[in-house]
Design an enzyme around this catalytic site. Structure first.
Site, short mmCIF file in Angstrom:
data_model
loop_
_atom_site.label_atom_id
_atom_site.label_comp_id
_atom_site.label_asym_id
_atom_site.label_seq_id
_atom_site.Cartn_x
_atom_site.Cartn_y
_atom_site.Cartn_z
N ARG A 66 -9.63 36.90 3.43
CA ARG A 66 -10.12 35.80 4.26
C ARG A 66 -11.03 36.33 5.36
O ARG A 66 -12.07 35.72 5.67
CB ARG A 66 -8.94 35.04 4.88
CG ARG A 66 -9.37 33.96 5.85
CD ARG A 66 -8.19 33.25 6.47
NE ARG A 66 -8.63 32.22 7.39
CZ ARG A 66 -7.83 31.37 8.00
NH1 ARG A 66 -6.51 31.42 7.79
NH2 ARG A 66 -8.30 30.45 8.83
N ASN A 97 -6.22 26.35 -1.00
CA ASN A 97 -7.64 26.04 -0.80
C ASN A 97 -8.54 26.88 -1.71
O ASN A 97 -8.16 27.98 -2.10
CB ASN A 97 -8.02 26.31 0.66
CG ASN A 97 -7.58 25.20 1.57
OD1 ASN A 97 -7.74 24.02 1.24
ND2 ASN A 97 -7.05 25.55 2.73
N CYS A 157 -3.79 17.82 1.20
CA CYS A 157 -4.38 18.39 2.41
C CYS A 157 -3.71 17.72 3.61
O CYS A 157 -3.24 16.59 3.51
CB CYS A 157 -5.89 18.13 2.43
SG CYS A 157 -6.76 18.82 3.86
N HIS A 214 -11.89 18.43 2.68
CA HIS A 214 -12.60 19.07 3.78
C HIS A 214 -14.01 18.52 3.96
O HIS A 214 -14.89 19.19 4.52
CB HIS A 214 -12.62 20.59 3.62
CG HIS A 214 -11.28 21.21 3.82
ND1 HIS A 214 -11.05 22.57 3.82
CD2 HIS A 214 -10.05 20.65 4.03
CE1 HIS A 214 -9.77 22.82 4.01
NE2 HIS A 214 -9.14 21.66 4.14
N TYR A 225 -14.00 19.67 9.69
CA TYR A 225 -14.82 20.52 8.81
C TYR A 225 -16.27 20.06 8.76
O TYR A 225 -17.16 20.83 8.36
CB TYR A 225 -14.24 20.56 7.39
CG TYR A 225 -12.95 21.33 7.30
CD1 TYR A 225 -12.94 22.70 7.13
CD2 TYR A 225 -11.72 20.68 7.41
CE1 TYR A 225 -11.76 23.41 7.05
CE2 TYR A 225 -10.53 21.38 7.35
CZ TYR A 225 -10.55 22.74 7.17
OH TYR A 225 -9.37 23.45 7.11
#
Length: 421
Positions: free
Chosen positions: A90, A144, A164, A194, A244
């Site tokens: 990440r 995700n 989500c 998102h 987002y």
């Protein structure tokens, strides 16, 4: 009723366990299995999970295992909350795109594509094993990027629903601002995972009074501050975008910010280290306050509600990720959208959605096209497929950027991409 959690060693898991314990009348779980290959983390998380159940008087049993097939066998539902490559991967997703002047984020843009390429093959392998060991089980995906993961699962014929926490987060926030119970708040939540907007906030039912104008008038500054967007944008749009959307509405500003501070992954890794130290304390028998900084607020409530609806055939309405099937007529039926849907034992049925303004429909169509290409790249590999997915993304869209990002994506993820080794 048996449930299994793949990625059960996540520091998120005590949030989920707390929800199972508090909401046991909604979802009476007899057996909960936490599955994870990281044995040390799993032992720490599993120990706390058992203490939480005991503290709250939950009669169900919790077991931990690294054996996926045994862990999911005969489960009614399997929750996926895994992270291929961990926080280290990440961190890379959030940094190398910045070298090209593009946002670095784990679900959006080039970083999101990297995560999808690493994760889709793993999720599909897990799903096939679930199908063998628990053919009637529902797969609830919290991994995700949820939209792409859900599309991959559904396309492969699995009983899957994407989940989500954005919608439930807004519901809880608006309920507090309006001084009503969360169950009274119904959202006109629409878009892709998102990439969503709250176009109306209704009290008392889907046909109730729309109080969004009142919310914006009375609490617009606070809502805008949470989203890190100017209040004027909310007033001009008359909607509340997911946070987002800031990556789209203020892309260059976000890039400048991200270049001046540690990545979110670095912050989360530090939080996780502290959490695991806390979880090792045998006196701890509740989720610590620090867990709220890890993210995933209200995930447990959303997961319990969705699993209950699927397994107990309640037929209630929840915001989920599921096939479009004509709901947004400008998208293919097999696009995965995030909207309110009726949920029961037979699956999900999206509610009718009022026409989407071109301002939102255009972006939804563009990102859907990107997700199509992203899934092709995840399933079949190849530099050219990665390049095309990046070129199609509205946050990239220039061949020089797409070329440079493709090279970086492959270089940073080669160990996770069988076709690139």
């Amino acid at each position: 009723m048996k449930l299994a959690v793949v990625g059960g060693g996540s520091t998120y898991t005590p949030e989920l366990i707390d929800g199972f314990a508090r909401l046991r009348d909604t979802l009476p779980v007899n057996e909960l299995v936490l599955i994870d290959p990281a044995a040390q983390r799993l032992d720490l998380v599993g120990g706390l999970a058992k203490r939480i159940f005991a503290r709250q008087g939950h009669p169900g049993t919790i077991t931990v295992t690294s054996d996926l097939d045994a862990g999911v066998r005969d489960a009614g539902a399997v929750l996926l909350q895994l992270r291929v490559g961990g926080q280290a991967a990440r961190n890379e997703d959030e940094t190398w795109p910045l070298e090209c002047g593009c946002v670095g984020q784990e679900t959006t843009g080039a970083g999101g594509l990297a995560k999808a390429l690493r994760t889709v093959p793993v999720v599909l392998d897990i799903a096939e094993r679930v199908r063998e060991a628990a053919p009637d089980a529902w797969i609830i995906d919290f991994t995700n990027p949820v939209g792409i993961m859900t599309r991959a699962l559904l396309q492969a014929g699995h009983k899957a629903v994407g989940l989500c926490n954005v919608a439930i987060g807004f519901q809880r926030k608006f309920a507090a601002l309006l001084d009503v119970t969360p169950g009274e708040v119904h959202l006109d939540h629409v878009g892709l995972n998102h990439l969503t907007w709250e176009r109306a906030v209704r009290i008392g039912g889907p046909g109730g009074e729309n109080v969004l104008p009142r919310l914006l008038a009375g609490h617009g500054d606070a809502i805008a501050a949470d989203l890190h967007l100017p209040r004027t944008i909310l007033d001009r749009l008359g909607v509340v975008p997911s946070y987002y959307l800031r990556y789209f509405y203020a892309h260059d500003e976000v890039v400048r910010e991200l270049r001046t501070k540690p990545s979110r992954a670095a912050e989360v890794a530090a939080i996780e280290a502290q959490l695991l130290d806390m979880y090792a304390d045998p006196a701890l028998a509740e989720k610590p306050e620090l867990l709220a900084k890890r993210g995933g607020a209200f995930y447990s409530e959303a997961a319990v509600a969705l699993a209950s609806s699927l397994l107990r055939d309640t037929g209630d309405v929840q915001v989920v990720n599921t096939y479009n099937n004509g709901t947004l007529p400008f998208l293919p039926d097999n696009a995965v959208i995030e909207v309110p849907a009726t949920v029961g034992a037979s699956g999900t049925a999206p509610l009718p959605v009022p026409p989407l303004d071109p301002l939102y429909a255009g972006l939804v169509a563009n990102v859907t096209a990107y997700e199509d290409l992203a899934l092709e790249a995840a399933l079949h590999g190849g530099r050219d497929r990665v390049f095309k997915a990046l070129l199609s993304h509205p946050l990239i869209g220039q061949y020089e950027y797409a070329d440079a990002l493709t090279d970086r994506l492959i270089a940073h993820n080669r160990e996770h991409l069988a076709w690139a080794r």
